[in-house]
Design a protein around this motif. Structure first.
Motif, short mmCIF file in Angstrom:
data_model
loop_
_atom_site.label_atom_id
_atom_site.label_comp_id
_atom_site.label_asym_id
_atom_site.label_seq_id
_atom_site.Cartn_x
_atom_site.Cartn_y
_atom_site.Cartn_z
N TYR A 282 0.65 7.20 -3.73
CA TYR A 282 1.88 6.52 -3.31
C TYR A 282 1.60 5.16 -2.70
O TYR A 282 2.16 4.15 -3.10
CB TYR A 282 2.62 7.40 -2.31
N PHE A 283 0.66 5.13 -1.74
CA PHE A 283 0.45 3.89 -0.98
C PHE A 283 -0.52 2.93 -1.65
O PHE A 283 -0.48 1.74 -1.37
CB PHE A 283 -0.04 4.22 0.43
N LEU A 284 -1.39 3.42 -2.49
CA LEU A 284 -2.39 2.53 -3.08
C LEU A 284 -2.02 2.09 -4.49
O LEU A 284 -2.73 1.28 -5.09
CB LEU A 284 -3.76 3.22 -3.11
N SER A 285 -0.92 2.60 -5.01
CA SER A 285 -0.53 2.21 -6.37
C SER A 285 -0.13 0.74 -6.44
O SER A 285 -0.11 0.14 -7.50
CB SER A 285 0.64 3.07 -6.86
N GLY A 286 0.18 0.18 -5.27
CA GLY A 286 0.54 -1.24 -5.23
C GLY A 286 -0.57 -2.15 -5.70
O GLY A 286 -0.32 -3.24 -6.22
N PHE A 287 -1.83 -1.71 -5.53
CA PHE A 287 -2.95 -2.55 -5.96
C PHE A 287 -2.95 -2.74 -7.47
O PHE A 287 -3.37 -3.76 -7.99
CB PHE A 287 -4.28 -1.94 -5.52
N GLY A 288 -2.48 -1.71 -8.19
CA GLY A 288 -2.46 -1.79 -9.63
C GLY A 288 -1.16 -2.33 -10.19
O GLY A 288 -1.02 -2.48 -11.39
N GLY A 289 -0.20 -2.59 -9.29
CA GLY A 289 1.09 -3.11 -9.72
C GLY A 289 1.95 -2.07 -10.40
O GLY A 289 2.84 -2.40 -11.19
N MET A 361 4.49 -7.05 -5.24
CA MET A 361 5.19 -6.41 -6.35
C MET A 361 6.70 -6.61 -6.22
O MET A 361 7.39 -6.93 -7.19
CB MET A 361 4.89 -4.91 -6.37
N TYR A 362 7.19 -6.42 -5.02
CA TYR A 362 8.63 -6.53 -4.77
C TYR A 362 9.11 -7.96 -5.00
O TYR A 362 10.15 -8.21 -5.62
CB TYR A 362 8.90 -6.08 -3.33
N ILE A 363 8.33 -8.92 -4.49
CA ILE A 363 8.69 -10.34 -4.65
C ILE A 363 8.67 -10.72 -6.13
O ILE A 363 9.54 -11.47 -6.60
CB ILE A 363 7.72 -11.23 -3.84
N ASP A 364 7.68 -10.22 -6.86
CA ASP A 364 7.57 -10.55 -8.28
C ASP A 364 8.75 -9.99 -9.07
O ASP A 364 9.10 -10.52 -10.13
CB ASP A 364 6.26 -9.97 -8.83
N GLU A 365 9.38 -8.95 -8.53
CA GLU A 365 10.51 -8.34 -9.22
C GLU A 365 11.85 -8.90 -8.77
O GLU A 365 12.75 -9.12 -9.57
CB GLU A 365 10.49 -6.82 -8.98
N GLU A 430 13.15 -21.09 -9.97
CA GLU A 430 12.18 -21.13 -11.07
C GLU A 430 12.07 -19.77 -11.75
O GLU A 430 11.94 -19.69 -12.98
CB GLU A 430 10.82 -21.58 -10.55
N MET A 431 12.11 -18.69 -10.94
CA MET A 431 12.07 -17.35 -11.53
C MET A 431 13.29 -17.11 -12.41
O MET A 431 13.19 -16.54 -13.50
CB MET A 431 12.02 -16.29 -10.42
N TYR A 432 14.44 -17.56 -11.94
CA TYR A 432 15.68 -17.37 -12.70
C TYR A 432 15.65 -18.18 -14.00
O TYR A 432 16.03 -17.69 -15.07
CB TYR A 432 16.87 -17.78 -11.84
N ASN A 433 15.20 -19.42 -13.90
CA ASN A 433 15.15 -20.28 -15.09
C ASN A 433 14.15 -19.77 -16.12
O ASN A 433 14.32 -19.98 -17.33
CB ASN A 433 14.78 -21.71 -14.69
#
Length: 491
Positions: A282-289, A361-365, A430-433
């Motif tokens: 659960y907590f370490l899955s963030g490393f793999g995205g 991950m959250y920011i990228d989404e 920029e993300m939206y465009n």
């Protein structure tokens, strides 16, 4: 120009203090600058004016210290540069939160600058917390009333006080007569009555009332600031910070038997081991995205991040507390206590790395927000502090207070000069465009400072009509910038 006479004032029953010309002029300057601080910082950060005010304060203090023949070391020259540099923050951003943080930073740094110059320091204090207490509280309040003494003595000796008293008496005499005449004229002519009424509404109840409040707040501020300067400059009878006293004070805090500390911390470390084993996916899955099964990006990042954020702060408190109260600490620190501290730091660094990777991950989404930027910045700063603590456990002579101050200043500079609101808006646009963000939340951007809205207008000048009212209402520099942007994009 007529010089001020030498003024003497009894400071104690047995000694007399002489206030010279530079001290009188500095007292006057501090009074004006303190009012400017209240007017343009506490009540309204206006940008270039606030920057100019801070530059005037810093320059006045430096000139006064040089007049008093204090040598400014390389360290203190560097601190002065930092003060001037961070004064510019008010002119490059409209983010009020950043401005408030900058006010606190400049306040603390400025107090230490005065302390360091007058104490003739050429390196950062080893016992920095003790020095900050002296600079911010003990010294300023020990001479809090000196400015009143200087003002009172200067007025009496210059004859200005007698003239002021006569002017005041004349005003007292004319007030009843003026009031009667004004009342009669208002009754005789409606235009005159309306004019005075509008004047009263505009000034007497509005700006004048606010001006009085600002003056009343500026008086104690001025006394505090001048007390800070005067107590450091005139060091007779000053309770100077002594390393031996600091060592003794720290030694007095060491009362807890180390075995009790080991017993208390061991279950915590054991819980972390179980935690990493049971929650690894659960907590370490963030490393793999990757997302754990059954979680959305929103739930996954928010839940994990803020839980780990709280745990990291708790661990920082535990490490600091145990190293302060441990009976065998400092130079006599046992290997076991070092191992416990390092282990706790490493566990916390893993938690911080996990939390930051999840937030990325959250920011990228979903893009950036102020909360995501501020908390991520703080977590990175905490990670730096934990690394420094680890180094301190291995090398006792390591100057952790020096490097913690250096890295904090660098991190704070990044936060201030990156203009977070502009960065957030630009990144999301920029993300939206590029198609990575499904919807651009323009209302969230407009709820931020002018920095963000300017980026929004740059991306689409047609939005100027929707936001123009904000700038016309504020009547600040942003309206000029917006007009220039619209003109550039129209050409």
């Amino acid at each position: 120009m007529e010089e001020f006479p030498e003024i003497s004032k009894k400071a104690t029953e047995d000694s007399t203090v002489k206030f010279n010309h530079s001290e009188i002029l500095m007292s006057f300057a501090v009074s004006l600058l303190s009012f400017g601080f209240v007017r343009f910082v506490l009540f309204n950060e206006t940008g270039f004016i606030t920057t100019g005010l801070y530059i005037a304060i810093i320059t006045s203090v430096i000139l006064f210290l040089k007049k008093k023949k204090f040598r400014i070391s390389g360290l203190n020259r560097f601190i002065a540069v930092i003060l001037y540099l961070f004064s510019a923050v008010f002119s490059i951003t409209d983010n009020n939160f950043i401005k408030i943080l900058d006010v606190a930073f400049l306040f603390g740094t400025g107090a230490y600058f005065i302390y360091s110059v007058t104490a003739q320091k050429n390196q950062l204090e080893r016992f920095l917390p003790f020095a900050m207490i002296k600079a911010l509280f003990e010294y300023p309040f020990s001479k809090f009333g000196v400015q009143s003494k200087i003002t009172k003595s200067a007025v009496r000796s210059s004859g200005f006080g007698k003239n002021l008293a006569m002017i005041f008496a004349g005003l007292l005499i004319t007030v009843p007569v003026t009031a009667v005449v004004t009342s009669l004229l208002m009754s005789a002519d409606s235009n005159f009555s309306d004019m005075l009424t509008r004047f009263a509404d505009r000034f007497a109840y509005g700006n004048t009332g606010l001006l009085i409040v600002q003056i009343l707040i500026a008086i104690p501020c001025s006394h505090y600031l001048f007390g800070m300067i005067y107590s450091n400059v005139c060091r007779e009878g000053l309770n100077v910070l002594d390393d031996e006293y600091c060592k003794s004070s720290v030694a007095d805090m060491r009362f807890m038997n180390n075995l009790i500390i080991y017993t208390a911390v061991t279950p915590l470390l054991f819980i972390y081991i179980l935690f990493f084993i049971s929650q690894a996916e659960y907590f370490l899955s963030g490393f793999g995205g990757n997302l754990p099964e059954g979680y959305s990006y929103s739930v996954y990042a928010r839940k994990g991040f803020f839980e780990l954020f709280a745990v990291s702060l708790i661990n920082l408190g535990v490490i600091i507390l145990t190293n302060i109260i441990a009976k065998n600490g400092g130079k006599n620190k046992t290997v076991t206590l070092k191992v416990y501290s390092i282990t706790l730091c490493i566990f916390t660094l893993i938690l911080i790395a996990t939390a930051v990777s999840k937030m990325i991950m959250y920011i990228d989404e979903y893009g950036l927000t102020q909360l995501r930027v501020y908390t991520t910045w703080f977590m990175i700063l905490c990670a730096v502090i934990f690394v420094l603590i680890v180094i301190k456990q291995i090398f006792f002579e390591f100057r952790i207070e020096k490097w913690a101050t250096v890295f904090f200043t660098i991190m704070f500079g990044i936060l201030c000069f990156s203009r977070p609101d502009a960065l957030i808006a630009k990144y999301n646009i920029e993300m939206y465009n590029s198609g990575r963000l499904e919807e651009l939340d323009t209302s969230a951007i407009k709820d931020m400072s002018d920095d963000a809205v300017l980026e929004l207008v740059k991306s689409n000048p047609d939005l100027y009509d929707e936001t123009d009212f904000r700038y016309r209402k504020n009547n600040n520099i942003s309206s000029l910038l917006l007009n220039q942007i619209i003109s550039d994009y129209s050409d």
